[in-house]
Design a protein around this motif. Structure first.
Motif: not given
Length: 239
Positions: A8-20
């Motif tokens: 989870l920490k390795s996930l890019p926060p902005i890209a993860t939020l946009v993708t979800l």
């Protein structure tokens, strides 16, 4: 547990939020399309059932739990008000729906007589037939659906010149123009030989199969979005 936290920490926060967000939106649209397909299937089944029935009065139709598409028969006297419903296409040609009011023993009923072609010049109204449609008249009951994108701006006149051009069938607006309360349905007139009006009603414009196809596309796009995101994250972590 630690492995999960590290992932989870390795996930890019902005890209993860946009993708979800994109996946949730596309999945929701897919479910909506499936619901629309089910509604269309139920509507078609209802039309197939009621089309076998004999014509009834508008009051009898309104007493039914679902009175849409019910065969009806109306009689009475034609009133002066005529309405032209603008921006109606037939095989690519612009025109109008012609709606006239009928004074029956049950109340004043709006009758959609059908489509008529529009003149080339916008400020010229079509020439309407002089002869009144023969009565009694048969058709199907239609429920008015309001288009929130359309708002009538025409000022109601105490002595209007008929026909009045409107952007959509709005029984409240039409009642104000005519100075009469209207029944909460519209009768779509049945086709007749030698009629000057085109009566090719389409109660279901988009078939259920097309909604299902759109749903599959939305689900496929959601899956592709997730796959691209996972692949991009794995490549980034490897680097």
């Amino acid at each position: 547990m630690k492995d999960s936290l590290s992932v989870l920490k390795s996930l890019p926060p902005i890209a993860t939020l946009v993708t979800l967000t994109a996946v949730v939106i596309m999945f929701t649209l897919g479910v909506w399309q499936l619901n629309r397909a089910e509604q269309k299937q139920q509507r078609l089944a209802h039309i197939a059932t009621v089309s076998q029935q004999q014509g009834i009065s508008p009051t009898q139709a309104l007493s039914q739990p679902d009175w849409r598409d019910m065969p009806v028969i109306v009689d009475g006297q034609w009133l002066d008000p005529w309405f032209l419903i603008d921006n109606k296409l037939h095989r690519g040609q612009p025109g109008y729906y012609v709606v006239r009011l009928l004074d029956s023993t049950e109340g004043v009923i709006a009758v959609n007589l059908g489509w008529i072609a529009a003149p080339r010049q916008r400020d010229v109204l079509p020439t309407l037939p002089q002869a009144d449609p023969l009565l009694p008249l048969t058709g199907v009951a239609w429920q008015v659906t309001d288009n929130p994108m359309i708002r009538e701006t025409a000022t109601v006149s105490a002595e209007p010149e008929w026909p009045v051009r409107l952007q959509q069938i709005d029984l409240a607006v039409m009642g104000k123009w005519a100075g009469l309360p209207l029944m909460p349905l519209v009768v779509l007139s049945d086709a007749r030989d030698n009629s000057p009006y085109v009566r090719e009603w389409q109660p279901v414009v988009m078939p259920p199969e097309k909604h299902i196809a759109y749903a599959i596309q939305w689900f496929g796009m959601a899956l592709a979005c997730m796959v691209v995101f996972v692949v991009a994250v794995r490549r980034k972590n490897r680097q």
